[in-house]
Motif scaffolding. Structure first.
Motif, PDB file in Angstrom:
ATOM      1  N   ILE A  75      -1.367  -1.734  -4.533  1.00 55.32           N
ATOM      2  CA  ILE A  75      -0.915  -2.393  -5.756  1.00 55.32           C
ATOM      3  C   ILE A  75      -1.391  -3.845  -5.690  1.00 55.32           C
ATOM      4  O   ILE A  75      -0.806  -4.670  -4.984  1.00 55.32           O
ATOM      5  N   ARG A  76      -2.460  -4.162  -6.403  1.00 57.60           N
ATOM      6  CA  ARG A  76      -3.020  -5.512  -6.364  1.00 57.60           C
ATOM      7  C   ARG A  76      -2.157  -6.493  -7.175  1.00 57.60           C
ATOM      8  O   ARG A  76      -1.934  -7.636  -6.771  1.00 57.60           O
ATOM      9  N   THR A 115       0.847  -1.195   0.000  1.00 57.34           N
ATOM     10  CA  THR A 115       0.000   0.000   0.000  1.00 57.34           C
ATOM     11  C   THR A 115       0.883   1.246   0.000  1.00 57.34           C
ATOM     12  O   THR A 115       1.832   1.342   0.773  1.00 57.34           O
ATOM     13  N   ASN A 174       1.162  -6.655 -10.358  1.00 55.09           N
ATOM     14  CA  ASN A 174       2.140  -6.010 -11.231  1.00 55.09           C
ATOM     15  C   ASN A 174       3.047  -7.115 -11.764  1.00 55.09           C
ATOM     16  O   ASN A 174       4.187  -7.268 -11.347  1.00 55.09           O
ATOM     17  N   VAL A 215      -4.484  -1.772  -9.671  1.00 60.07           N
ATOM     18  CA  VAL A 215      -4.347  -0.980  -8.452  1.00 60.07           C
ATOM     19  C   VAL A 215      -5.735  -0.638  -7.944  1.00 60.07           C
ATOM     20  O   VAL A 215      -6.705  -0.576  -8.717  1.00 60.07           O
ATOM     21  N   VAL A 221      -3.357   3.989  -2.026  1.00 61.63           N
ATOM     22  CA  VAL A 221      -3.576   3.108  -3.173  1.00 61.63           C
ATOM     23  C   VAL A 221      -2.858   1.784  -2.929  1.00 61.63           C
ATOM     24  O   VAL A 221      -1.733   1.759  -2.430  1.00 61.63           O
TER      25      VAL A 221
END
Length: 414
Positions: A126-127, A97, A129, A140, A124
């Motif tokens: 980052i789910r 996060t 990448n 995201v 935000v």
């Protein structure tokens, strides 16, 4: 027998060495210069003004790179739940996060070449990448605040998705968009400035295109319309310097353009910080029906101001780019004086006039000019058949004084 006198030098004696004093001074100067050069170079490298060749920071697989940051930016690691203050070596992994404070913002390069800008007061996650089989997956989730995203060319198997409220927003290639959580209305906001975004809510898909705005609320697109630009600022202009009054204060009239084609209200902010943090806020007004605001008794200093609009449809524009202006203390103009007047009659109506005043000022008599020297003295020769003449003294700021000088006795008559 003629004796040759040996040159006289001051010498230092160190054991069996005999060293001239000038040589010692030269060595001292050389070592001092060398130390100064090394110290200056180290300082420039340490501050990042000058870089030296070094290897790139090695990033873990599927890590996002923090390209730049400013102010308070932190990363909460999903593996440890610990909070790290961002440095030049910080990277971001899936599940982490990113949090920015009131003065914080960050620019992040994702694995697909897209760029993510995290604005102040934002959170935000980052789910994803990752890169697999020639494609990339970037996802995201915006919790609070605002992010801006720009994508580059993408393959058919690549995905770049931003989660906002209940919506899944897939950015197509070469798209620029911003996503915002409107705390006042509790809605998610999507703005497309270039390209297109495919928005999915509950299995229903909608394509938002260039210059469109959409609001997400209660599991649906609550509004979709043309994207409105921020209000254009008029005055005070950016970088303007404004002189205070004699008491060191200034009343400033702020003006901006009316939003075209829409009934609108306006939010106004003035701050001593370009980030408009609460502690630096001078004045904040919401829901204004007019396009001007007067703020009184501002003291000397640097100020920033901005405006946004809320249209009758409910669309809230972005904040305008902040304009900066400076209030400077007005210096009282002091009259220029002159002393030690002397008038010498050279005959034939020719006179030599001299006195002392402020160094560097211009002295003018009957169209002839001269400048006061470093000690303030001046001498000027004139021709006149009158008994008195007007003397003007002017400085570079336009401050001036006038004197009526008697050529008979060298006295000032006024």
């Amino acid at each position: 027998m003629r004796m040759v006198e040996e040159p006289k030098y001051r010498r230092f004696y160190i054991d069996w060495w005999r060293i001239k004093k000038s040589t010692v001074y030269s060595l001292i100067f050389m070592f001092a210069f060398l130390a100064l050069t090394i110290g200056s170079g180290w300082l420039l490298i340490r501050t990042g003004f000058v870089t030296i060749g070094k290897e790139e920071i090695s990033l873990p697989a599927n890590a996002a790179k923090i390209v730049s940051f400013e102010g308070d930016v932190r990363v909460v690691r999903t593996s440890t739940r610990s909070s790290e203050k961002v440095t030049t070596r910080t990277f971001v992994l899936a599940g982490d996060t990113i949090q920015t404070g009131p003065d914080g913002k960050a620019e992040i390069l994702m694995i697909d070449g897209s760029t993510l800008w995290v604005r102040p007061n934002s959170t935000v996650v980052i789910r994803d990448n990752s890169s697999i089989l020639g494609g990339t997956n970037v996802r995201v989730s915006l919790g609070t605040g605002q992010i801006n995203v720009r994508t580059e060319d993408q393959t058919d198997s690549s995905q770049n998705i931003v989660e906002v409220k209940e919506s899944q927003n897939r950015l197509l290639a070469r798209t620029e968009a911003s996503f915002n959580i409107n705390q006042k209305f509790g809605t998610g906001e999507i703005r497309i400035s270039r390209g297109a975004v495919e928005t999915s809510i509950g299995g229903e898909k909608t394509i938002l295109t260039e210059n469109e705005f959409a609001a997400v609320n209660d599991g649906k697109i609550a509004a979709r319309e043309k994207l409105l630009p921020p209000p254009k600022l008029i005055a005070p202009q950016s970088l303007l310097q404004i002189a205070s009054d004699s008491e060191g204060k200034a009343d400033i009239n702020f003006r901006w353009q009316k939003l075209e084609g829409q009934l609108a209200s306006y939010d106004f902010q003035i701050s001593t910080s370009p980030f408009f943090v609460p502690d630096a806020m001078i004045k904040e007004s919401e829901g204004l029906s007019v396009t001007e605001m007067i703020v009184a008794n501002l003291t000397p200093g640097v100020y920033y101001w901005r405006v946004r609009a809320t249209a009758s449809s409910g669309q809230v524009t972005e904040w305008s780019e902040p304009w900066r202006f400076t209030i400077v203390r007005k210096e009282e103009k002091k009259a220029l004086n002159a002393t030690n007047w002397q008038v010498e009659n050279l005959g034939g109506g020719i006179y030599r006039v001299s006195a002392k005043t402020k160094p560097g000022v211009t002295v003018r008599i009957l169209g002839r000019e001269t400048f006061a020297l470093n000690d303030g003295s001046f001498t000027i020769q004139i021709r006149s058949f009158a008994s008195e003449v007007k003397v003007e003294i002017l400085d570079e700021n336009g401050t001036g004084s006038e004197f009526l000088l008697s050529l008979t006795n060298g006295r000032i008559l006024n």
